[in-house]
Each structure stands twice: as structure tokens, then as C-alpha cells.
Write an enzyme that holds these catalytic residues in place. Structure first.
Site, short mmCIF file in Angstrom:
data_model
loop_
_atom_site.label_atom_id
_atom_site.label_comp_id
_atom_site.label_asym_id
_atom_site.label_seq_id
_atom_site.Cartn_x
_atom_site.Cartn_y
_atom_site.Cartn_z
N LYS A 13 0.91 -1.45 -0.18
CA LYS A 13 -0.51 -0.27 0.03
C LYS A 13 0.82 1.09 -0.22
O LYS A 13 0.80 2.47 -0.83
CB LYS A 13 -0.66 -0.44 1.66
CG LYS A 13 -2.12 -1.29 1.42
CD LYS A 13 -2.87 -1.09 2.86
CE LYS A 13 -2.48 -1.42 3.80
NZ LYS A 13 -1.08 -2.82 3.79
N ARG A 88 -10.07 -0.01 8.47
CA ARG A 88 -9.56 -0.93 9.24
C ARG A 88 -10.10 -2.23 9.68
O ARG A 88 -10.37 -3.51 10.16
CB ARG A 88 -8.31 -1.60 10.15
CG ARG A 88 -6.79 -1.54 9.03
CD ARG A 88 -6.08 -0.98 10.48
NE ARG A 88 -4.40 -1.80 10.07
CZ ARG A 88 -3.69 -1.24 9.34
NH1 ARG A 88 -3.79 0.64 9.45
NH2 ARG A 88 -2.39 -2.08 9.86
N ARG A 127 11.71 -5.27 5.37
CA ARG A 127 11.18 -4.68 5.35
C ARG A 127 12.01 -2.62 6.13
O ARG A 127 12.22 -3.06 6.88
CB ARG A 127 9.47 -3.89 5.73
CG ARG A 127 8.88 -2.14 5.29
CD ARG A 127 7.65 -1.83 5.66
NE ARG A 127 7.07 -2.11 6.28
CZ ARG A 127 6.18 -2.23 6.25
NH1 ARG A 127 5.30 -1.83 5.70
NH2 ARG A 127 5.36 -2.87 7.72
N ARG A 160 11.30 -0.85 11.27
CA ARG A 160 10.32 -0.61 12.24
C ARG A 160 10.19 -1.96 13.12
O ARG A 160 10.29 -2.88 13.12
CB ARG A 160 8.88 -0.82 11.69
CG ARG A 160 8.17 0.50 10.78
CD ARG A 160 7.03 0.50 9.87
NE ARG A 160 6.34 -0.09 10.50
CZ ARG A 160 4.53 -0.07 9.81
NH1 ARG A 160 4.50 -0.11 9.07
NH2 ARG A 160 3.70 -0.66 10.44
N ARG A 171 -0.08 -9.58 13.68
CA ARG A 171 -0.60 -8.17 12.59
C ARG A 171 -1.71 -9.05 11.55
O ARG A 171 -3.20 -8.85 11.92
CB ARG A 171 0.42 -7.49 11.72
CG ARG A 171 0.43 -6.58 13.14
CD ARG A 171 2.04 -5.62 12.99
NE ARG A 171 2.19 -5.16 11.65
CZ ARG A 171 2.64 -5.34 10.81
NH1 ARG A 171 4.30 -6.26 11.18
NH2 ARG A 171 3.18 -3.99 9.01
P1 ADP Z 1 1.89 -1.95 3.30
O1 ADP Z 1 2.28 -0.80 3.17
O2 ADP Z 1 1.09 -2.28 2.76
O3 ADP Z 1 2.18 -2.12 5.11
P2 ADP Z 1 4.51 -1.78 2.18
O4 ADP Z 1 4.74 -0.84 0.32
O5 ADP Z 1 5.40 -1.17 2.83
O6 ADP Z 1 3.16 -2.40 2.60
O7 ADP Z 1 5.23 -2.56 1.53
C1 ADP Z 1 6.20 -4.06 2.78
C2 ADP Z 1 7.86 -4.65 1.46
O8 ADP Z 1 7.40 -4.77 1.20
C3 ADP Z 1 8.89 -3.33 1.53
O9 ADP Z 1 9.89 -3.74 2.03
C4 ADP Z 1 8.33 -3.01 -0.55
O10 ADP Z 1 9.72 -2.74 -0.46
C5 ADP Z 1 7.79 -4.62 -0.88
N1 ADP Z 1 6.74 -4.52 -2.25
C6 ADP Z 1 6.01 -3.41 -1.79
N2 ADP Z 1 5.30 -3.46 -3.28
C7 ADP Z 1 5.80 -5.04 -3.49
C8 ADP Z 1 6.20 -5.87 -4.40
N3 ADP Z 1 4.96 -5.84 -5.63
N4 ADP Z 1 6.92 -6.96 -4.69
C9 ADP Z 1 7.63 -7.53 -4.20
N5 ADP Z 1 7.70 -6.38 -2.81
C10 ADP Z 1 6.91 -5.51 -2.68
P1 ADP Z 2 0.81 -1.64 7.99
O1 ADP Z 2 0.51 -0.90 6.66
O2 ADP Z 2 2.34 -2.06 7.92
O3 ADP Z 2 0.30 -3.09 8.54
P2 ADP Z 2 0.19 0.56 9.65
O4 ADP Z 2 1.67 1.35 9.06
O5 ADP Z 2 -0.89 0.66 8.23
O6 ADP Z 2 0.72 -0.76 9.08
O7 ADP Z 2 0.23 0.36 10.41
C1 ADP Z 2 1.19 -0.13 11.22
C2 ADP Z 2 0.03 0.10 12.79
O8 ADP Z 2 -0.81 1.33 13.71
C3 ADP Z 2 -1.02 -1.03 13.36
O9 ADP Z 2 -0.27 -2.32 12.93
C4 ADP Z 2 -1.84 -0.36 13.94
O10 ADP Z 2 -1.40 -1.08 15.50
C5 ADP Z 2 -1.92 1.21 13.65
N1 ADP Z 2 -3.03 1.80 13.09
C6 ADP Z 2 -3.16 2.17 11.61
N2 ADP Z 2 -4.73 2.57 10.78
C7 ADP Z 2 -4.69 1.87 12.11
C8 ADP Z 2 -6.33 1.68 12.25
N3 ADP Z 2 -7.09 2.72 11.06
N4 ADP Z 2 -7.00 1.42 13.04
C9 ADP Z 2 -6.44 1.07 14.53
N5 ADP Z 2 -5.09 1.32 14.35
C10 ADP Z 2 -4.09 0.86 13.00
#
Ligand code: ADP
Ligand code: ADP
Ligand code: ZN
Length: 214
Positions: A13, A88, A127, A160, A171
Site C-alpha cells: 500500500k 481497518r 522491510r 520498524r 498483525r
Molecule cells: P504496506 O504499506 O501495505 O504495509 P509496503 O508498501 O510497506 O506495504 O511494502 C512492504 C514491503 O514489501 C516493503 O519492503 C516493499 O519494498 C516490498 N514490496 C512492496 N511492493 C512489492 C511488490 N510488488 N513485490 C515485492 N515486494 C514489494
Molecule cells: P501495515 O500496513 O504494515 O500493517 P500501518 O503502518 O498501516 O502498517 O499500521 C501500523 C500499526 O498502526 C497497526 O498495526 C496498528 O497498530 C496501527 N494502525 C494503523 N492504522 C490503523 C487503523 N485504521 N485502526 C487501528 N489501528 C491502526
């Protein structure tokens, strides 16, 4: 335009958000980024959120909803927003719909990035992020050129706290239990578009552009 980026942690995302907001000229609203920024400055909100984030649990709905309502009332969100990591839960989705209705707006599209759990674990454990500009990296598939230094801004690249094996497991479980029901919620309202998030980032980006008619 109000666009939701839905998908499990690690689906890509954050990676995809930059291109979308550039094309649509709307702000990127990531609740996770907002919590992490608050934590960096040790605000009351950040310290409260940390209790849940560290456990891989969701921050309580009322807190998140107030935060998003406030963010969407800022002038730059007049044109819309790309919501990343929100809603979420069903409670958050309902609250979002109420917040938008009060402004005469609605969700225009919900993009679901689908990636299987085993890929997510590999993505999340590798990541890395830039502390200054937020640029994302992966130690194997897209490492920074110089170790732990951001290619874009020279900032410090870090891992992180919640990208550790145990927290990743909780998660993913929380995603399946609390967030996955939103797939049906948006599908039944005719707003869902499923994107194959397993493809390489460029292919995913093209599929998203197509889904948004860009
Ligand atoms: P999210 O915001 O949904 O939690 P991220 O964009 O941070 O996910 O991506 C999670 C990890 O996966 C990062 O280390 C990123 O570089 C990698 N990543 C993102 N998109 C892809 C993809 N299409 N293929 C492989 N790795 C990816
Ligand atoms: P990722 O896409 O890798 O799961 P985020 O950066 O979106 O991570 O979220 C990190 C953490 O922040 C989540 O595991 C949760 O604890 C909190 N968080 C983020 N967005 C929300 C939401 N909409 N509702 C509840 N908790 C949230
Ligand atoms: Zn940077």
C-alpha cells in the site's frame, strides 16, 4: 475523489501510494504514518498508539476515527484523499461513510491489494523505511544503494519495531479477523476492485492506474 487502499500489512500500500496521489493530486492519508510521526515527537497520541502497535493490535476505533475526521477536514483534503491503512474495521468503515456523508462526499473506489500470507511475512521481515522521508525499501528486493542510508534524501534507513516475526504474526491474524470483512463490505456496495499485489511493483501500479481510469 476518495480512494481506499485496502490490503494486509506488507501488501504494498505504502509503495503504491506515491504514484496514485501524484496522478490524482490528492493527499496520502496513512494512519500508520500519522501514528509513527506522533511517536517520533512523543505526543500523547503517539504514546497511546504505541501500546497497541507494539503488540500488533489495532489502535481503538474511536481514537483512529477522530484522527481521520480531523485530517479530512483540512483544506488539502477538499479534493479528496487516498486512505492507506484506514478503515481497518467495520466500525471504522461505517464512521468513514458518516464523516463523508456529512460533507456531501462518499468513497469512490476501494482497491484491494491481494498477497498471500507467506509472501507478506518475507516482505515485512525485510522491510526498511527512511526515517526522514518515509521512502520504503526491502533488504533483498529493493535495498538502498548505501547500507542504511536513504537514496532519496540521505536520511537514516531503519526497521520498524513491529516488523519482527512475532508481531508480524499477530498483525496478519488481526487483519484476517478484523479487516478482511471490509472486502465484502465494499464489494457489496459495488466499490471494490481487486488488484493482484503479487506482481512486481510496476505491474501493480499499471493495474491500479487502469482500475482508477488513469
Ligand atoms: P504496506 O504499506 O501495505 O504495509 P509496503 O508498501 O510497506 O506495504 O511494502 C512492504 C514491503 O514489501 C516493503 O519492503 C516493499 O519494498 C516490498 N514490496 C512492496 N511492493 C512489492 C511488490 N510488488 N513485490 C515485492 N515486494 C514489494
Ligand atoms: P501495515 O500496513 O504494515 O500493517 P500501518 O503502518 O498501516 O502498517 O499500521 C501500523 C500499526 O498502526 C497497526 O498495526 C496498528 O497498530 C496501527 N494502525 C494503523 N492504522 C490503523 C487503523 N485504521 N485502526 C487501528 N489501528 C491502526
Ligand atoms: Zn529518505
Amino acid at each position: 475523489m476518495i480512494v481506499i487502499l485496502l490490503g494486509p500489512p506488507g501488501a504494498g500500500k505504502g509503495t503504491q501510494a506515491a504514484a496514485i496521489v501524484k496522478s490524482l493530486k490528492i493527499p496520502h492519508v496513512s494512519t500508520g504514518d500519522i501514528f509513527r510521526a506522533n511517536l517520533e515527537y512523543e505526543t500523547a497520541l503517539g504514546l497511546e498508539a504505541k501500546k497497541y502497535m507494539d503488540q500488533g493490535q489495532l489502535v481503538p476505533d474511536d481514537l483512529v476515527v477522530r484522527l481521520v475526521a480531523d485530517r479530512l477536514s483540512k483544506p488539502d483534503a477538499e479534493a479528496g484523499a487516498l486512505l492507506d491503512g484506514f478503515p481497518r474495521t467495520i466500525v471504522q468503515a461505517q464512521a468513514l461513510s458518516d464523516i463523508l456523508a456529512a460533507k456531501g462526499k462518499k468513497v469512490d473506489r476501494c482497491l484491494l491489494l491481494e498477497v498471500p500470507d507467506q509472501d507478506l511475512i518475507a516482505r515485512l521481515s525485510g522491510r526498511r523505511l527512511c526515517r526522514s522521508c518515509g521512502q520504503g525499501y526491502h533488504i533483498i528486493s529493493s535495498p538502498p544503494k548505501r547500507e542504511m542510508i536513504c537514496d532519496k534524501c540521505g536520511g537514516e534507513v531503519y526497521q520498524r519495531d513491529d516488523d519482527q516475526a512475532e508481531t508480524i504474526k499477530s498483525r496478519l491474524a488481526v487483519y484476517h479477523e478484523k479487516t478482511q470483512p471490509l472486502v465484502h463490505w465494499y464489494q457489496s456496495r459495488g466499490l471494490l476492485k481487486v488488484i493482484n499485489g503479487q506482481n512486481d511493483p510496476q505491474t501493480v501500479q499499471s493495474e491500479i492506474a487502469q482500475a482508477l481510469g488513469l
